[in-house]
Design a protein around this motif. Structure first.
Motif, PDB file in Angstrom:
ATOM      1  N   VAL A  21       0.374  -1.028  -0.141  1.00  0.00           N
ATOM      2  CA  VAL A  21       0.128   0.158   0.357  1.00  0.00           C
ATOM      3  C   VAL A  21       1.159   1.033   0.206  1.00  0.00           C
ATOM      4  O   VAL A  21       1.329   1.345   0.775  1.00  0.00           O
ATOM      5  N   VAL A  22       1.138   1.954  -1.308  1.00  0.00           N
ATOM      6  CA  VAL A  22       1.702   3.058  -1.214  1.00  0.00           C
ATOM      7  C   VAL A  22       1.304   4.415  -0.955  1.00  0.00           C
ATOM      8  O   VAL A  22      -0.183   5.143  -1.306  1.00  0.00           O
ATOM      9  N   CYS A  23       1.580   4.708   0.530  1.00  0.00           N
ATOM     10  CA  CYS A  23       0.774   5.398   1.508  1.00  0.00           C
ATOM     11  C   CYS A  23       1.715   6.518   1.999  1.00  0.00           C
ATOM     12  O   CYS A  23       1.908   5.749   3.170  1.00  0.00           O
ATOM     13  N   SER A  24       1.474   7.997   1.839  1.00  0.00           N
ATOM     14  CA  SER A  24       2.310   8.465   2.441  1.00  0.00           C
ATOM     15  C   SER A  24       2.034   9.375   4.201  1.00  0.00           C
ATOM     16  O   SER A  24       2.202  10.205   4.132  1.00  0.00           O
ATOM     17  N   CYS A  25       0.556   8.775   4.747  1.00  0.00           N
ATOM     18  CA  CYS A  25       0.121   8.747   5.738  1.00  0.00           C
ATOM     19  C   CYS A  25       1.111   8.914   6.709  1.00  0.00           C
ATOM     20  O   CYS A  25       1.007   8.073   7.571  1.00  0.00           O
ATOM     21  N   CYS A  26       1.518  10.385   7.512  1.00  0.00           N
ATOM     22  CA  CYS A  26       2.515  10.631   9.020  1.00  0.00           C
ATOM     23  C   CYS A  26       3.985   9.591   8.573  1.00  0.00           C
ATOM     24  O   CYS A  26       4.588   8.995  10.360  1.00  0.00           O
ATOM     25  N   GLY A  27       4.197   9.002   7.764  1.00  0.00           N
ATOM     26  CA  GLY A  27       5.463   8.638   7.064  1.00  0.00           C
ATOM     27  C   GLY A  27       5.905   8.288   6.202  1.00  0.00           C
ATOM     28  O   GLY A  27       5.494   8.814   5.642  1.00  0.00           O
ATOM     29  N   ASP A  28       7.482   8.563   6.002  1.00  0.00           N
ATOM     30  CA  ASP A  28       8.342   7.917   4.510  1.00  0.00           C
ATOM     31  C   ASP A  28       7.786   6.847   4.568  1.00  0.00           C
ATOM     32  O   ASP A  28       6.749   5.509   4.387  1.00  0.00           O
TER      33      ASP A  28
ATOM     34  N   LYS B 282       9.803   8.806  -0.720  1.00  0.00           N
ATOM     35  CA  LYS B 282       8.796   9.490  -0.933  1.00  0.00           C
ATOM     36  C   LYS B 282       8.686   9.854   0.832  1.00  0.00           C
ATOM     37  O   LYS B 282       8.849   9.535   1.906  1.00  0.00           O
ATOM     38  N   GLN B 283       9.121  10.754   1.190  1.00  0.00           N
ATOM     39  CA  GLN B 283       9.631  12.128   2.675  1.00  0.00           C
ATOM     40  C   GLN B 283       8.159  12.214   3.234  1.00  0.00           C
ATOM     41  O   GLN B 283       7.706  13.168   2.354  1.00  0.00           O
ATOM     42  N   TRP B 284       8.070  12.265   4.380  1.00  0.00           N
ATOM     43  CA  TRP B 284       7.276  13.228   5.107  1.00  0.00           C
ATOM     44  C   TRP B 284       6.978  14.404   4.873  1.00  0.00           C
ATOM     45  O   TRP B 284       8.301  15.176   5.368  1.00  0.00           O
ATOM     46  N   THR B 285       6.233  15.453   4.682  1.00  0.00           N
ATOM     47  CA  THR B 285       6.609  16.980   4.505  1.00  0.00           C
ATOM     48  C   THR B 285       5.586  17.527   5.487  1.00  0.00           C
ATOM     49  O   THR B 285       5.875  18.760   5.682  1.00  0.00           O
ATOM     50  N   GLY B 286       5.110  16.614   6.419  1.00  0.00           N
ATOM     51  CA  GLY B 286       3.424  16.945   7.529  1.00  0.00           C
ATOM     52  C   GLY B 286       2.410  17.882   6.799  1.00  0.00           C
ATOM     53  O   GLY B 286       2.431  17.087   5.101  1.00  0.00           O
ATOM     54  N   PHE B 287       1.216  17.472   7.423  1.00  0.00           N
ATOM     55  CA  PHE B 287       0.205  16.906   7.136  1.00  0.00           C
ATOM     56  C   PHE B 287      -0.397  18.209   6.144  1.00  0.00           C
ATOM     57  O   PHE B 287      -1.110  17.804   4.851  1.00  0.00           O
ATOM     58  N   LEU B 288      -0.074  19.453   6.267  1.00  0.00           N
ATOM     59  CA  LEU B 288      -0.744  20.992   5.469  1.00  0.00           C
ATOM     60  C   LEU B 288       0.303  20.495   3.780  1.00  0.00           C
ATOM     61  O   LEU B 288      -0.517  20.750   2.830  1.00  0.00           O
TER      62      LEU B 288
ATOM     63  N   GLU C 244       1.324  17.718   2.703  1.00  0.00           N
ATOM     64  CA  GLU C 244       0.566  16.391   2.348  1.00  0.00           C
ATOM     65  C   GLU C 244      -0.665  16.983   1.596  1.00  0.00           C
ATOM     66  O   GLU C 244      -1.199  16.242   0.577  1.00  0.00           O
ATOM     67  N   ALA C 245      -2.064  16.948   2.000  1.00  0.00           N
ATOM     68  CA  ALA C 245      -2.973  17.477   2.168  1.00  0.00           C
ATOM     69  C   ALA C 245      -3.038  18.412   0.489  1.00  0.00           C
ATOM     70  O   ALA C 245      -3.829  17.698  -0.085  1.00  0.00           O
ATOM     71  N   PHE C 246      -2.625  19.307   0.713  1.00  0.00           N
ATOM     72  CA  PHE C 246      -2.861  19.833  -0.049  1.00  0.00           C
ATOM     73  C   PHE C 246      -2.132  21.153  -1.277  1.00  0.00           C
ATOM     74  O   PHE C 246      -2.768  21.697  -2.610  1.00  0.00           O
ATOM     75  N   THR C 247      -1.194  20.312  -1.423  1.00  0.00           N
ATOM     76  CA  THR C 247       0.019  21.105  -2.788  1.00  0.00           C
ATOM     77  C   THR C 247       1.006  19.415  -3.601  1.00  0.00           C
ATOM     78  O   THR C 247       0.166  18.061  -2.391  1.00  0.00           O
ATOM     79  N   ASP C 248       1.000  19.173  -4.476  1.00  0.00           N
ATOM     80  CA  ASP C 248       1.910  18.314  -4.957  1.00  0.00           C
ATOM     81  C   ASP C 248       2.977  18.283  -4.435  1.00  0.00           C
ATOM     82  O   ASP C 248       3.866  18.383  -5.227  1.00  0.00           O
ATOM     83  N   SER C 249       3.953  19.218  -3.881  1.00  0.00           N
ATOM     84  CA  SER C 249       4.815  19.523  -3.116  1.00  0.00           C
ATOM     85  C   SER C 249       5.485  18.679  -2.610  1.00  0.00           C
ATOM     86  O   SER C 249       5.020  18.212  -1.450  1.00  0.00           O
ATOM     87  N   ASP C 250       6.439  17.542  -3.160  1.00  0.00           N
ATOM     88  CA  ASP C 250       7.131  16.521  -2.460  1.00  0.00           C
ATOM     89  C   ASP C 250       8.174  16.440  -2.302  1.00  0.00           C
ATOM     90  O   ASP C 250       9.108  16.794  -3.214  1.00  0.00           O
ATOM     91  N   ASN C 251       8.718  15.854  -1.618  1.00  0.00           N
ATOM     92  CA  ASN C 251      10.733  15.982  -1.717  1.00  0.00           C
ATOM     93  C   ASN C 251      11.074  14.257  -1.082  1.00  0.00           C
ATOM     94  O   ASN C 251       9.863  13.166  -0.584  1.00  0.00           O
ATOM     95  N   PHE C 252      12.023  13.782  -1.801  1.00  0.00           N
ATOM     96  CA  PHE C 252      12.402  12.367  -2.522  1.00  0.00           C
ATOM     97  C   PHE C 252      13.490  11.756  -2.245  1.00  0.00           C
ATOM     98  O   PHE C 252      14.625  13.451  -2.147  1.00  0.00           O
ATOM     99  N   GLY C 253      14.511  10.901  -1.759  1.00  0.00           N
ATOM    100  CA  GLY C 253      15.658  10.713  -1.177  1.00  0.00           C
ATOM    101  C   GLY C 253      16.152   9.388  -1.948  1.00  0.00           C
ATOM    102  O   GLY C 253      15.457   8.439  -2.557  1.00  0.00           O
ATOM    103  N   ILE C 254      17.119   9.905  -2.312  1.00  0.00           N
ATOM    104  CA  ILE C 254      17.654   8.372  -3.279  1.00  0.00           C
ATOM    105  C   ILE C 254      19.238   8.457  -2.859  1.00  0.00           C
ATOM    106  O   ILE C 254      20.372   9.079  -2.613  1.00  0.00           O
ATOM    107  N   THR C 255      19.340   6.471  -1.970  1.00  0.00           N
ATOM    108  CA  THR C 255      20.896   6.478  -1.769  1.00  0.00           C
ATOM    109  C   THR C 255      21.052   5.187  -2.785  1.00  0.00           C
ATOM    110  O   THR C 255      19.930   3.592  -3.073  1.00  0.00           O
ATOM    111  N   PHE C 256      22.604   5.134  -3.132  1.00  0.00           N
ATOM    112  CA  PHE C 256      22.471   3.431  -3.734  1.00  0.00           C
ATOM    113  C   PHE C 256      24.262   3.079  -3.446  1.00  0.00           C
ATOM    114  O   PHE C 256      25.229   4.715  -2.447  1.00  0.00           O
TER     115      PHE C 256
END
Length: 258
Positions: A188-195, A214-220, A222-234
């Motif tokens: 289940v791909v859901c970012s509710c309150c967590g990465d 996909k990093q959790w950015t806070g409720f507001l 997540e709920a009202f914008t498409d602005s997201d933060n992501f991380g890649i490690t290799f």
């Protein structure tokens, strides 16, 4: 030898412009903001595609989607733009989607796109090409695929969606379409309150070598914008071309899941 460049031979292409010729403007070029710190330009390296030298010094990238005021106020899908930074907060690349208005707002997350990744000299060093494909597990013959070019016009790898009834799964391939790595996401791909973490694994899936998050950015946000933060490690010593393909995998996952 150069880390990540040994097993994949590559003829370096000159990026200079002959004297007397005007350099054409690059569309969607980042606007330099006061206080923006760019990663220092590394020297050219043998057997490394121009512009990917940055990746030889990096084992983690942070991707921040820039917020568009029009999209926030109206919900009208705008061209996505992203800052790609290292762990020191230095900008490594800038990425901009190149699609028309109709495609963005009619096709939604399944839309085809071209994503152009530009370095701090204004050179387009990576191009991501995603054709129109089905995103449903009910149609395993036409799943998602993304081509990664570095430099533009020269394929260095592919990200291919694998059919699975429950899990989002992908394969990272080299330019010969040989399997190099596997990616497995949560059921289940859901970012509710967590990465949300997508694990990058060896081909036999016995060991984890990296992660796309996909990093959790806070409720507001997540709920009202498409602005997201992501991380890649290799791994630091991963071939630079495969690091570029992992960047492509991140953007494919972003477009499908978030």
């Amino acid at each position: 030898g150069v880390a990540g460049a040994g097993s994949y031979g590559f003829q370096v292409q000159a990026m200079g412009v002959p004297a007397g010729l005007a350099v054409p403007p690059i569309q969607n070029q980042p606007i330099a903001k006061e206080g923006t710190i760019w990663m220092p330009v590394p020297p050219p390296l043998p057997n490394c595609p121009p512009g990917l030298e940055y990746l030889t010094q990096i084992d983690q990238l942070l991707i921040h989607q820039q917020m568009e005021l029009l999209e926030i106020l109206t919900g009208f899908e705008a061209q996505n733009k992203y800052e790609i930074k290292n762990t020191l907060g230095q900008r490594v690349y800038f990425a901009a989607e190149d699609t028309d208005c109709c495609t963005r707002n009619c096709c939604g997350p399944s839309r085809p796109f071209t994503l152009r990744i530009i370095d701090n000299l204004g050179h387009e060093v990576i191009t991501l090409q995603r054709p129109l494909r089905c995103s449903s597990c009910c149609f395993p013959c036409c799943l998602q695929e993304l081509e990664v070019q570095a430099p533009p016009g020269t394929p260095v790898g592919y990200v291919v969606q694998d059919w699975h009834a429950c899990l989002p799964k992908f394969t990272i391939q080299d330019e010969r379409k040989m399997d190099i790595l596997k990616i497995t996401g949560p059921c289940v791909v859901c970012s509710c309150c967590g990465d949300v973490n997508f694990e990058v694994k060896s081909v036999d899936e016995t060991s984890t070598v990296g992660r796309i998050s996909k990093q959790w950015t806070g409720f507001l946000k997540e709920a009202f914008t498409d602005s997201d933060n992501f991380g890649i490690t290799f791994p630091m010593d991963l071939d630079v071309k495969m690091k570029a393909v992992m960047i492509g995998a991140c953007f494919l996952i972003v477009s499908l899941s978030f």
